[in-house]
Design an enzyme around this catalytic site. Structure first.
Site, PDB file in Angstrom:
ATOM      1  N   CYS A 208     -65.247   5.168  45.536  1.00 55.53           N
ATOM      2  CA  CYS A 208     -64.499   6.837  45.520  1.00 55.53           C
ATOM      3  C   CYS A 208     -65.583   8.099  46.078  1.00 55.53           C
ATOM      4  CB  CYS A 208     -63.878   7.450  44.248  1.00 55.53           C
ATOM      5  SG  CYS A 208     -63.380   8.701  44.198  1.00 55.53           S
TER       6      CYS A 208
ATOM      7  N   CYS B 247     -65.853  11.195  44.170  1.00 57.42           N
ATOM      8  CA  CYS B 247     -66.372  10.916  42.826  1.00 57.42           C
ATOM      9  C   CYS B 247     -67.927  10.724  42.788  1.00 57.42           C
ATOM     10  CB  CYS B 247     -65.857   9.759  42.272  1.00 57.42           C
ATOM     11  SG  CYS B 247     -63.941   9.648  42.133  1.00 57.42           S
ATOM     12  N   ASP B 248     -68.016   9.873  43.579  1.00 56.02           N
ATOM     13  CA  ASP B 248     -69.651   9.291  43.529  1.00 56.02           C
ATOM     14  C   ASP B 248     -70.606   9.684  44.976  1.00 56.02           C
ATOM     15  OD1 ASP B 248     -68.907   7.927  41.125  1.00 56.02           O
ATOM     16  OD2 ASP B 248     -68.686   6.124  42.388  1.00 56.02           O
TER      17      ASP B 248
HETATM   18  P1  FAD Z   1     -55.105   4.127  35.921  1.00 56.37           P
HETATM   19  O1  FAD Z   1     -56.438   4.827  35.397  1.00 56.37           O
HETATM   20  O2  FAD Z   1     -55.040   3.109  36.974  1.00 56.37           O
HETATM   21  O3  FAD Z   1     -54.299   3.638  34.661  1.00 56.37           O
HETATM   22  C1  FAD Z   1     -53.230   2.866  34.745  1.00 56.37           C
HETATM   23  C2  FAD Z   1     -52.791   2.384  33.391  1.00 56.37           C
HETATM   24  O4  FAD Z   1     -51.398   1.555  33.159  1.00 56.37           O
HETATM   25  C3  FAD Z   1     -53.791   1.395  32.511  1.00 56.37           C
HETATM   26  O5  FAD Z   1     -53.783   1.668  31.089  1.00 56.37           O
HETATM   27  C4  FAD Z   1     -53.281  -0.040  32.937  1.00 56.37           C
HETATM   28  O6  FAD Z   1     -53.818  -0.792  32.078  1.00 56.37           O
HETATM   29  C5  FAD Z   1     -51.877   0.211  32.874  1.00 56.37           C
HETATM   30  N1  FAD Z   1     -51.088  -0.652  33.488  1.00 56.37           N
HETATM   31  C6  FAD Z   1     -50.944  -1.059  34.934  1.00 56.37           C
HETATM   32  N2  FAD Z   1     -50.029  -1.986  34.997  1.00 56.37           N
HETATM   33  C7  FAD Z   1     -49.425  -1.952  33.823  1.00 56.37           C
HETATM   34  C8  FAD Z   1     -48.119  -2.857  33.525  1.00 56.37           C
HETATM   35  N3  FAD Z   1     -47.335  -3.563  34.327  1.00 56.37           N
HETATM   36  N4  FAD Z   1     -47.529  -2.686  32.200  1.00 56.37           N
HETATM   37  C9  FAD Z   1     -48.541  -1.881  31.256  1.00 56.37           C
HETATM   38  N5  FAD Z   1     -49.457  -1.194  31.698  1.00 56.37           N
HETATM   39  C10 FAD Z   1     -49.845  -1.196  32.582  1.00 56.37           C
HETATM   40  N6  FAD Z   1     -61.894   9.974  39.569  1.00 56.37           N
HETATM   41  C11 FAD Z   1     -62.301  10.895  39.247  1.00 56.37           C
HETATM   42  O7  FAD Z   1     -61.573  12.058  39.297  1.00 56.37           O
HETATM   43  N7  FAD Z   1     -63.540  11.224  38.961  1.00 56.37           N
HETATM   44  C12 FAD Z   1     -64.527   9.970  39.200  1.00 56.37           C
HETATM   45  O8  FAD Z   1     -65.845  10.418  38.829  1.00 56.37           O
HETATM   46  C13 FAD Z   1     -63.869   8.791  39.225  1.00 56.37           C
HETATM   47  N8  FAD Z   1     -64.492   7.739  39.497  1.00 56.37           N
HETATM   48  C14 FAD Z   1     -63.984   6.434  39.627  1.00 56.37           C
HETATM   49  C15 FAD Z   1     -64.888   5.401  39.724  1.00 56.37           C
HETATM   50  C16 FAD Z   1     -64.275   4.017  40.145  1.00 56.37           C
HETATM   51  C17 FAD Z   1     -65.009   2.923  39.874  1.00 56.37           C
HETATM   52  C18 FAD Z   1     -62.670   4.065  39.871  1.00 56.37           C
HETATM   53  C19 FAD Z   1     -61.916   2.488  40.226  1.00 56.37           C
HETATM   54  C20 FAD Z   1     -61.755   5.145  39.911  1.00 56.37           C
HETATM   55  C21 FAD Z   1     -62.405   6.333  39.968  1.00 56.37           C
HETATM   56  N9  FAD Z   1     -61.806   7.577  39.962  1.00 56.37           N
HETATM   57  C22 FAD Z   1     -62.316   8.794  39.743  1.00 56.37           C
HETATM   58  C23 FAD Z   1     -60.260   7.297  40.035  1.00 56.37           C
HETATM   59  C24 FAD Z   1     -59.691   7.698  38.692  1.00 56.37           C
HETATM   60  O9  FAD Z   1     -60.291   6.902  37.610  1.00 56.37           O
HETATM   61  C25 FAD Z   1     -58.181   7.303  38.891  1.00 56.37           C
HETATM   62  O10 FAD Z   1     -57.681   8.495  39.734  1.00 56.37           O
HETATM   63  C26 FAD Z   1     -57.222   7.659  37.613  1.00 56.37           C
HETATM   64  O11 FAD Z   1     -57.960   6.779  36.594  1.00 56.37           O
HETATM   65  C27 FAD Z   1     -55.903   7.549  37.851  1.00 56.37           C
HETATM   66  O12 FAD Z   1     -55.267   7.531  36.602  1.00 56.37           O
HETATM   67  P2  FAD Z   1     -53.721   6.853  36.224  1.00 56.37           P
HETATM   68  O13 FAD Z   1     -53.615   7.010  34.659  1.00 56.37           O
HETATM   69  O14 FAD Z   1     -53.047   7.327  37.270  1.00 56.37           O
HETATM   70  O15 FAD Z   1     -53.923   5.182  36.387  1.00 56.37           O
END
Ligand code: FAD
Length: 305
Positions: free
Chosen positions: A130, A133-134
């Site tokens: 990202c 982010c980084d």
């Molecule tokens: P997610 O965080 O992807 O959460 C999805 C949830 O759904 C999880 O609990 C998962 O287990 C669950 N799930 C998935 N499929 C199913 C299913 N079929 N049944 C039940 N549960 C399910 N963003 C920033 O703002 N700052 C940063 O510094 C940053 N650094 C990052 C670094 C890395 C390495 C990565 C990978 C991402 C980073 N991001 C950062 C991006 C950020 O993490 C995401 O935008 C954010 O987490 C998205 O949130 P979300 O709740 O939409 O999804």
């Protein structure tokens, strides 16, 4: 049944659950891995109001905040299907069925991996996904971006303003990004574009020190010295289980409106699994709040069940 059943326990799901529970309605979360992608993050410096934190610490405080309210959390459970009957039914992979007057899908996304040696070993030790982010972590350093589509070229342009030098690596013979982005990236003095380059390995000892690629035209192997590698070959939404139930766009993202509503009555969605353009923690949290308020507005308009 739940008033609001949230599927997914990342930032979007946690925010949705807190907003729902604060209305005094029965709220549940079913999540494969509470915290989502944040579990895989080390330094986080862009949650506004929190100067710096780390992924695991932030996940703990998310969970503590959710548990401050009477929210039922079902962990290590995957949703397999979603259907609209009288209520909305979510069938889990273990066969159990959970019902909600409304459901919020917040299942997030995953970055497509390169699948080369070094990628997993050096994650958060130079391998990043990202740029928003980084990027600042690599200020003054040499990095590579892998992927010549829009996201890769955008990342290269973005990083060029922050780091010392960017090598943009593309597998095929030409970049796939929009023409205007290609022109922009080629105009930057501190970006080198390498095409026909098959990444073979991300090298390092305790952190990334370079990358090896094979020139597909000559078959010759090259090594570049680097401190960071941004992999930009796609972000895949975790929406397989709603295919055929909810309307998706061409990227497999759930299409939502301004209330977070999907194409299925009573089903809302938020965060990285949706067609929101930018994928970030605070954006997902805001979307989770929107979806919970949307679900609440929907519920108060339904006949009592
Ligand atoms: P997610 O965080 O992807 O959460 C999805 C949830 O759904 C999880 O609990 C998962 O287990 C669950 N799930 C998935 N499929 C199913 C299913 N079929 N049944 C039940 N549960 C399910 N963003 C920033 O703002 N700052 C940063 O510094 C940053 N650094 C990052 C670094 C890395 C390495 C990565 C990978 C991402 C980073 N991001 C950062 C991006 C950020 O993490 C995401 O935008 C954010 O987490 C998205 O949130 P979300 O709740 O939409 O999804």
């Amino acid at each position: 049944p739940f008033d609001v059943l949230v599927v997914g326990g990342g930032p979007a799901g946690a925010a949705a659950a807190i907003y729902a529970a604060r209305k005094g309605i029965r709220t549940g979360i079913v999540a494969e891995r509470f915290g989502g992608q944040v579990n895989d993050t080390l330094a986080i410096e862009n949650i506004i109001g929190t100067k710096a934190t780390e992924g695991p610490a932030f996940v703990s405080s998310l969970e503590a905040h959710v548990l401050d309210y009477p929210v039922d959390i079902f962990k290590s459970q995957r949703a397999a299907r979603i259907e609209k009957k009288e209520l909305v039914e979510v069938t889990l992979e273990n066969g159990a069925v959970l019902q909600g007057k409304s459901v919020i899908v917040a299942t997030g996304a995953r970055y497509r991996q390169l699948g080369v040696p070094g990628e997993v070993e050096f994650k958060n030790k130079g391998v990043a996904y990202c740029p928003h982010c980084d990027g600042p972590i690599f200020k003054g350093k040499d990095v590579a971006v892998i992927g010549g589509g829009n996201s890769g070229v955008e990342a290269a342009i973005d990083l060029a303003g922050v780091v010392k030098h960017v090598t943009l690596i593309q597998r095929s013979g030409e970049l796939k990004a929009d023409q205007v982005l290609q022109e922009r990236v080629r105009s930057l003095p501190n970006v080198t574009v390498i095409t026909n380059a098959l990444t073979k390995e991300i090298t390092g000892t305790n952190k990334v020190n370079g990358l090896t690629y094979i020139d597909a035209l000559t078959n010759i192997e090259h090594h570049i010295a680097l401190e960071g590698v941004f992999v930009q070959i796609g972000l895949l939404p975790n929406t397989e289980f709603v295919e055929g139930s909810l309307e998706l766009n061409g990227h497999g993202e759930i299409i939502i409106d301004g209330h977070g509503a999907t194409s299925m009555p009573g089903v809302f969605a938020a965060g990285d699994c949706t067609n929101t353009v930018y994928k970030q923690i605070i954006i997902s949290m805001g979307a989770g709040a929107t979806a919970a308020l949307g679900a609440f507005d929907y519920m108060i308009r339904q006949a009592p069940v």
